[in-house]
Design a protein around this motif. Structure first.
Motif, mmCIF file in Angstrom:
data_model
loop_
_atom_site.group_PDB
_atom_site.id
_atom_site.type_symbol
_atom_site.label_atom_id
_atom_site.label_comp_id
_atom_site.label_asym_id
_atom_site.label_seq_id
_atom_site.Cartn_x
_atom_site.Cartn_y
_atom_site.Cartn_z
ATOM 1 N N TYR A 1 0.827 -1.222 0.000
ATOM 2 C CA TYR A 1 0.000 0.000 0.000
ATOM 3 C C TYR A 1 0.853 1.260 0.000
ATOM 4 O O TYR A 1 0.350 2.353 0.240
ATOM 5 C CB TYR A 1 -0.936 0.003 1.212
ATOM 6 N N TRP A 2 2.139 1.112 -0.322
ATOM 7 C CA TRP A 2 2.997 2.291 -0.401
ATOM 8 C C TRP A 2 2.870 2.895 -1.794
ATOM 9 O O TRP A 2 3.695 2.684 -2.685
ATOM 10 C CB TRP A 2 4.441 1.918 -0.099
ATOM 11 N N GLN A 3 1.791 3.610 -1.957
ATOM 12 C CA GLN A 3 1.461 4.282 -3.211
ATOM 13 C C GLN A 3 0.824 5.633 -2.879
ATOM 14 O O GLN A 3 0.329 5.835 -1.766
ATOM 15 C CB GLN A 3 0.489 3.443 -4.040
ATOM 16 N N PRO A 4 0.819 6.539 -3.819
ATOM 17 C CA PRO A 4 0.179 7.833 -3.564
ATOM 18 C C PRO A 4 -1.316 7.673 -3.264
ATOM 19 O O PRO A 4 -1.962 6.725 -3.727
ATOM 20 C CB PRO A 4 0.400 8.612 -4.863
ATOM 21 N N GLN A 5 -1.855 8.608 -2.539
ATOM 22 C CA GLN A 5 -3.267 8.574 -2.161
ATOM 23 C C GLN A 5 -4.165 8.469 -3.386
ATOM 24 O O GLN A 5 -5.179 7.766 -3.372
ATOM 25 C CB GLN A 5 -3.610 9.850 -1.377
ATOM 26 N N ARG A 6 -3.794 9.133 -4.476
ATOM 27 C CA ARG A 6 -4.653 9.148 -5.662
ATOM 28 C C ARG A 6 -4.790 7.778 -6.319
ATOM 29 O O ARG A 6 -5.679 7.565 -7.148
ATOM 30 C CB ARG A 6 -4.103 10.150 -6.680
ATOM 31 N N SER A 7 -3.934 6.829 -5.922
ATOM 32 C CA SER A 7 -3.997 5.483 -6.507
ATOM 33 C C SER A 7 -5.140 4.658 -5.937
ATOM 34 O O SER A 7 -5.432 3.570 -6.459
ATOM 35 C CB SER A 7 -2.674 4.747 -6.277
ATOM 36 N N PHE A 8 -5.770 5.135 -4.864
ATOM 37 C CA PHE A 8 -6.786 4.348 -4.163
ATOM 38 C C PHE A 8 -8.164 4.988 -4.300
ATOM 39 O O PHE A 8 -8.304 6.210 -4.368
ATOM 40 C CB PHE A 8 -6.424 4.222 -2.678
ATOM 41 N N ASP A 9 -9.143 4.133 -4.338
ATOM 42 C CA ASP A 9 -10.544 4.570 -4.347
ATOM 43 C C ASP A 9 -11.005 4.682 -2.897
ATOM 44 O O ASP A 9 -11.080 3.672 -2.182
ATOM 45 C CB ASP A 9 -11.393 3.542 -5.101
ATOM 46 N N ASP A 10 -11.290 5.896 -2.442
ATOM 47 C CA ASP A 10 -11.670 6.103 -1.047
ATOM 48 C C ASP A 10 -12.886 5.275 -0.659
ATOM 49 O O ASP A 10 -12.985 4.786 0.472
ATOM 50 C CB ASP A 10 -11.963 7.585 -0.794
ATOM 51 N N LEU A 11 -13.829 5.114 -1.581
ATOM 52 C CA LEU A 11 -15.031 4.346 -1.258
ATOM 53 C C LEU A 11 -14.685 2.881 -1.001
ATOM 54 O O LEU A 11 -15.245 2.241 -0.103
ATOM 55 C CB LEU A 11 -16.056 4.468 -2.388
#
Length: 471
Positions: free
Chosen positions: A267-277
């Motif tokens: 999970y060491w990726q930028p925040q934008r790589s993840f779907d908050d939902l």
């Protein structure tokens, strides 16, 4: 001095035997159903004795405790048992003895009812005193009182790491519940219920649990047969080296140690790589850890990206080896810690004390030795003497036997404390044997460095100085 007699039920490999023999007792009856554990017990505690002094051996306690007829157990002064905890019927809180029927505690109660030894000493897992087993606890206490044993309603919970080396402590966090009772007859036992627990959970004689050193239970590598069996594999070294490089790099870049939450490299990726939902839909504990890992990456992006370029093999590590739990405070290297290769990741802890040995677990890795502890070292962690040996050649079986055992020092401490407190209601012979025994039941379980360290700390305290960090 005339020795007192004891019986050892659910005897395992002899933790109770080690401390009760030290206390001046003589085993007259031993029961253990597991053949491998029984063989190890006999090898250490029975075979060395002259035939006339050897205890009777039993394989199944249920065969010696029929509902009707004579109990096939000899007279004795102390009954010791590390009994299994089984759920009792909840069809109504009836007479304790009746409700225990069908459980192995009933067989203990049957012996107590028939033989009435002066002291009963029971050991069980910490959960016996927890809310999920409140019913079982209440039935056990009620049963013991009805038979005639004065016992506390409050459990005595204790661990060997609370004892200093001179009193038989070892660097193992192993909370266990001890139930100790003195036979005073049913009338007194049912009346004298306001009894304090035998011991309180906490350090003894100002000992600090942070002064332990895991090295004190280790053997010299040169003395270990087949040392290669315990050495880390090339893959294991590679996993640890990669994480150690990251640890050092983060420290160098920030001056800070690794965070205490689990590090999940996937999970060491930028925040934008993840779907908050999608993250929010996960269990809260997991979504919290994911967000903490994202922030950890963003705060240390340059350092982590450079580290990834140096360790391209990291992407091919097993999933559980791409996770790290740092619990080693300010230690600078993973190789300075005690590690466990767990399904949840690599866990690194300060080398002050080890987690409880259990029957099925990840064997502790001593980073400074780049190997796992041996079965012989695990036995010493339980407070067994250096002379203790295993009768089998299967290491997994040896680890299991130790994990199921009783910590000698902890058992000795609670037993001696109980005898000293209840001395006026106990046979003088038993009291004299126990209280005249040396304070340490296994003086060679630890290296001499442990006692040297304890004495040095005592001198520092007597001078009013703040103790230095454990060496």
């Amino acid at each position: 001095m005339q020795r007192f007699k004891y019986i050892d039920l659910f005897a395992g490999i002899g933790g109770f035997h080690a401390m009760l023999d030290h206390a001046g007792g003589r085993a007259v009856y031993v029961s253990e159903i597991d053949a491998a554990a029984r063989t190890t017990y006999e090898h250490n505690w029975v075979d060395p004795l002259p035939a006339a002094q050897q205890p009777a051996l039993n394989t199944d306690i249920t065969l010696a405790t029929p509902e009707r007829g004579e109990v096939g157990v000899p007279e004795h002064d102390v009954l010791a048992a590390g009994f299994p905890c089984q759920p009792f019927s909840k069809s109504g809180f009836q007479r304790g003895m009746d409700e225990t029927r069908g459980t192995l505690f009933w067989n203990i109660a049957r012996i107590l009812e028939a033989r009435r030894p002066s002291v009963v000493l029971l050991e069980n897992v910490r959960n016996l005193a927890g809310p999920r087993h409140r019913h079982e606890w209440d039935v056990i206490i009620k049963t013991l009182r009805e038979i005639g044993y004065r016992v506390s309603s409050t459990p005595s919970v204790f661990s060997p790491h609370f004892l200093p080396p001179s009193l038989g402590g070892t660097p193992q966090v192993r909370d266990r519940v001890f139930i100790l009772g003195t036979y005073v007859g049913p009338t007194r036992a049912l009346r004298e219920t306001d009894v304090a627990p035998t011991v309180m959970r906490g350090p003894v004689d100002d000992w600090s649990v942070h002064d332990w050193d895991a090295e004190w239970v280790l053997d010299e590598d040169s003395t270990i047969d087949h040392l290669e069996r315990y050495k880390l594999s090339a893959d294991e070294v590679r996993w640890i080296d990669a994480w150690d490089d990251l640890n050092r790099s983060i420290r160098s870049a920030t001056g800070l140690r690794l965070p205490g939450f689990p590090l999940w490299a996937d999970y060491w990726q930028p925040q934008r790589s993840f779907d908050d939902l999608e993250v929010d839909a996960l269990p809260k504990w997991k979504s919290d850890f994911i967000r903490k890992n994202i922030r950890f990456y963003e705060d240390n992006k340059a350092t982590i990206d450079a580290w990834r370029r140096r360790h391209r093999e990291f992407a091919d590590f097993p999933a559980s080896r791409r996770k790290l739990e740092w619990q080693a405070q300010d230690h600078e290297s993973l190789w300075d810690t005690v590690m466990h290769l767990r399904p949840s990741g690599i866990r690194a802890k300060a080398p002050t004390y080890l987690p409880a040995l259990v029957a099925i677990t990840q064997t502790s890795i001593i980073g400074s030795r780049r190997r796992r502890i041996t079965p012989h070292e695990a036995a010493r962690l339980q407070g067994l003497p250096r002379s203790f040996g295993f009768a089998n050649k299967r290491e997994a079986q040896s680890y299991k036997q130790v994990g199921n055992g009783v910590a000698v020092g902890a058992a000795w401490h609670v037993f001696r404390t109980h005898v000293e407190r209840d001395r006026d209601d106990l046979p003088p012979r038993l009291v004299k044997c126990v209280l005249s025994a040396e304070p340490n039941p296994s003086p060679d379980a630890l290296s001499s460095l442990a006692l040297d360290r304890e004495r040095a700390l005592a001198r520092e305290r007597s001078r009013g100085a703040a103790p230095s960090q454990a060496s």
